[in-house]
Design a protein around this motif. Sequence first.
Motif, PDB file in Angstrom:
ATOM      1  N   ALA A  53      -8.116   1.378  -1.445  1.00 37.27           N
ATOM      2  CA  ALA A  53      -7.222   2.510  -1.671  1.00 37.27           C
ATOM      3  C   ALA A  53      -6.163   2.180  -2.718  1.00 37.27           C
ATOM      4  O   ALA A  53      -5.878   2.990  -3.618  1.00 37.27           O
ATOM      5  CB  ALA A  53      -6.555   2.915  -0.358  1.00 37.27           C
ATOM      6  N   ALA A  54      -5.579   0.992  -2.626  1.00 29.07           N
ATOM      7  CA  ALA A  54      -4.562   0.586  -3.602  1.00 29.07           C
ATOM      8  C   ALA A  54      -5.164   0.455  -4.989  1.00 29.07           C
ATOM      9  O   ALA A  54      -4.544   0.829  -5.994  1.00 29.07           O
ATOM     10  CB  ALA A  54      -3.923  -0.729  -3.166  1.00 29.07           C
ATOM     11  N   ARG A  55      -6.374  -0.067  -5.054  1.00 26.12           N
ATOM     12  CA  ARG A  55      -7.059  -0.220  -6.348  1.00 26.12           C
ATOM     13  C   ARG A  55      -7.260   1.127  -7.031  1.00 26.12           C
ATOM     14  O   ARG A  55      -7.211   1.240  -8.261  1.00 26.12           O
ATOM     15  CB  ARG A  55      -8.414  -0.894  -6.107  1.00 26.12           C
ATOM     16  CG  ARG A  55      -9.229  -1.187  -7.339  1.00 26.12           C
ATOM     17  CD  ARG A  55     -10.639  -1.636  -6.988  1.00 26.12           C
ATOM     18  NE  ARG A  55     -11.413  -0.551  -6.382  1.00 26.12           N
ATOM     19  CZ  ARG A  55     -11.980   0.429  -7.080  1.00 26.12           C
ATOM     20  NH1 ARG A  55     -11.847   0.489  -8.393  1.00 26.12           N
ATOM     21  NH2 ARG A  55     -12.681   1.362  -6.463  1.00 26.12           N
ATOM     22  N   ARG A  56      -7.456   2.166  -6.228  1.00 27.09           N
ATOM     23  CA  ARG A  56      -7.644   3.519  -6.773  1.00 27.09           C
ATOM     24  C   ARG A  56      -6.322   4.209  -7.092  1.00 27.09           C
ATOM     25  O   ARG A  56      -6.318   5.346  -7.573  1.00 27.09           O
ATOM     26  CB  ARG A  56      -8.425   4.378  -5.782  1.00 27.09           C
ATOM     27  CG  ARG A  56      -9.828   3.903  -5.498  1.00 27.09           C
ATOM     28  CD  ARG A  56     -10.573   4.962  -4.712  1.00 27.09           C
ATOM     29  NE  ARG A  56     -11.769   4.461  -4.072  1.00 27.09           N
ATOM     30  CZ  ARG A  56     -12.613   5.216  -3.364  1.00 27.09           C
ATOM     31  NH1 ARG A  56     -12.374   6.522  -3.229  1.00 27.09           N
ATOM     32  NH2 ARG A  56     -13.673   4.691  -2.793  1.00 27.09           N
ATOM     33  N   GLY A  57      -5.209   3.567  -6.797  1.00 26.04           N
ATOM     34  CA  GLY A  57      -3.908   4.138  -7.123  1.00 26.04           C
ATOM     35  C   GLY A  57      -3.175   4.764  -5.967  1.00 26.04           C
ATOM     36  O   GLY A  57      -2.088   5.342  -6.162  1.00 26.04           O
ATOM     37  N   ALA A  58      -3.714   4.675  -4.764  1.00 29.29           N
ATOM     38  CA  ALA A  58      -3.030   5.247  -3.604  1.00 29.29           C
ATOM     39  C   ALA A  58      -1.875   4.356  -3.165  1.00 29.29           C
ATOM     40  O   ALA A  58      -1.880   3.143  -3.371  1.00 29.29           O
ATOM     41  CB  ALA A  58      -4.018   5.421  -2.447  1.00 29.29           C
ATOM     42  N   ARG A  59      -0.872   4.964  -2.552  1.00 31.31           N
ATOM     43  CA  ARG A  59       0.241   4.229  -1.948  1.00 31.31           C
ATOM     44  C   ARG A  59      -0.166   3.871  -0.521  1.00 31.31           C
ATOM     45  O   ARG A  59      -0.409   4.770   0.286  1.00 31.31           O
ATOM     46  CB  ARG A  59       1.508   5.079  -1.976  1.00 31.31           C
ATOM     47  CG  ARG A  59       2.020   5.338  -3.391  1.00 31.31           C
ATOM     48  CD  ARG A  59       2.985   6.498  -3.433  1.00 31.31           C
ATOM     49  NE  ARG A  59       2.325   7.749  -3.067  1.00 31.31           N
ATOM     50  CZ  ARG A  59       2.873   8.955  -3.182  1.00 31.31           C
ATOM     51  NH1 ARG A  59       4.109   9.071  -3.643  1.00 31.31           N
ATOM     52  NH2 ARG A  59       2.205  10.038  -2.822  1.00 31.31           N
ATOM     53  N   VAL A  60      -0.224   2.592  -0.250  1.00 35.65           N
ATOM     54  CA  VAL A  60      -0.831   2.098   0.984  1.00 35.65           C
ATOM     55  C   VAL A  60       0.195   1.370   1.834  1.00 35.65           C
ATOM     56  O   VAL A  60       1.015   0.601   1.317  1.00 35.65           O
ATOM     57  CB  VAL A  60      -1.996   1.136   0.642  1.00 35.65           C
ATOM     58  CG1 VAL A  60      -2.525   0.449   1.893  1.00 35.65           C
ATOM     59  CG2 VAL A  60      -3.108   1.883  -0.079  1.00 35.65           C
ATOM     60  N   ARG A  61       0.138   1.597   3.145  1.00 35.17           N
ATOM     61  CA  ARG A  61       0.889   0.781   4.096  1.00 35.17           C
ATOM     62  C   ARG A  61      -0.106   0.221   5.120  1.00 35.17           C
ATOM     63  O   ARG A  61      -0.774   0.978   5.818  1.00 35.17           O
ATOM     64  CB  ARG A  61       1.963   1.603   4.812  1.00 35.17           C
ATOM     65  CG  ARG A  61       2.683   0.811   5.935  1.00 35.17           C
ATOM     66  CD  ARG A  61       3.793   1.641   6.559  1.00 35.17           C
ATOM     67  NE  ARG A  61       4.887   1.801   5.607  1.00 35.17           N
ATOM     68  CZ  ARG A  61       5.862   2.704   5.730  1.00 35.17           C
ATOM     69  NH1 ARG A  61       5.852   3.536   6.758  1.00 35.17           N
ATOM     70  NH2 ARG A  61       6.824   2.782   4.829  1.00 35.17           N
ATOM     71  N   LEU A  62      -0.205  -1.095   5.182  1.00 36.32           N
ATOM     72  CA  LEU A  62      -1.027  -1.757   6.193  1.00 36.32           C
ATOM     73  C   LEU A  62      -0.108  -2.361   7.239  1.00 36.32           C
ATOM     74  O   LEU A  62       0.828  -3.091   6.901  1.00 36.32           O
ATOM     75  CB  LEU A  62      -1.911  -2.834   5.569  1.00 36.32           C
ATOM     76  CG  LEU A  62      -2.881  -3.532   6.534  1.00 36.32           C
ATOM     77  CD1 LEU A  62      -4.210  -3.836   5.847  1.00 36.32           C
ATOM     78  CD2 LEU A  62      -2.308  -4.835   7.109  1.00 36.32           C
ATOM     79  N   ILE A  63      -0.371  -2.055   8.506  1.00 31.57           N
ATOM     80  CA  ILE A  63       0.449  -2.537   9.611  1.00 31.57           C
ATOM     81  C   ILE A  63      -0.406  -3.438  10.498  1.00 31.57           C
ATOM     82  O   ILE A  63      -1.439  -2.999  11.018  1.00 31.57           O
ATOM     83  CB  ILE A  63       1.010  -1.370  10.445  1.00 31.57           C
ATOM     84  CG1 ILE A  63       1.804  -0.394   9.556  1.00 31.57           C
ATOM     85  CG2 ILE A  63       1.893  -1.900  11.571  1.00 31.57           C
ATOM     86  CD1 ILE A  63       2.152   0.912  10.250  1.00 31.57           C
TER      87      ILE A  63
END
Length: 346
Positions: free
Chosen positions: A22-32
């Motif tokens: 997701a981050a590679r595609r440009g999305a803002r990601v939060r992993l918990i």
Amino acid sequence: MTRPDLTIRGGGIFGLSIAWEAARRGARVRLIETVGIGAGSSGGVVGALAPHVPENWNEKKAFQLDSLLMAEAFLAGVTEASGLPTGYARLGRLQPLDSAEAVARAQDRAAEAQSLWQGRAAWQVMPATGGAWEPATPTGLLIRDTLSARLHPRMAAAALVAAIRAKGGEVVIGEADAVGPVIWATGHAGLMALNDDLGGKVGAGVKGQALLLAHDARDLPQMQVDGLHIVPHADGTVAIGSTSENQWEDPVSVDAQCDALLARAIAAVPALQGSTVLERWAGVRPRARSRAPMLGAWPGRAGEYVANGGFKIGFGMAPKVAQVMVDLSLDGVDRVPEGFRVEASL
């Protein structure tokens, strides 16, 4: 960080891979991750990316093939973004053949692989050379497949965390708010939560024990001997695994079953005799009732998704799982195979 587009719960190989995709595609990601990166079965030592046999083709084997073929580029992107190695190498796998019947089956599978594996990998029957890094084989013949690969689970986890952060993603150890669509990639605990929520057994945990030896075979293929995986790693270690235990008292304890793995490995590959045992490891792997990865919408929970059930093939399935789950959760494109849906395990 600005408001996330996607939240992933779980810092194992599925959660990390989805967050990276997701981050590679440009999305803002939060992993918990509430405990620690790789706190479950993804923090083990084996890291075999090995295919099922090329016959009786089905959606699970096709999905796995796509993922194994994607893995090199997927993990190269992780290394490029993070500056850290993952321990990935596609060096193939050797397996002994113990009877004339086994040789005949292997030859049939070699013909099947030519078409099923799209000419991008081979399943070959070949004479043993008598080299030290070969399994003992009663027929004098071995299977060599060129699709199998390996990665170092802990190197890969560290590299994925760094890559996610390099792309602006957030990795939280502890508690944080989940914002946007939420993907639950929480391993064994997540399967238990699904069982409770859905009122039925969709999966369970299977304990595995493994060990790590000081033996440098880093440029050599992995081996599979009677269900035992012998996997050389890039740091000069060799992993041996693993048991499959449906009942246990302590999920992280090791016992005589772990020592039995070592005895079997030495019997299969005498070159391992005398190698120092660096670590004995145990953990619980999540297995869906369908025995395929469990992917898709969490039934009855709008905007929540499940990525679980990697069991013994999670590392090899992770690149394709990541692609499919990001397509579904962010783009609304559903490419989940029917047999992988949560409902398939009900």
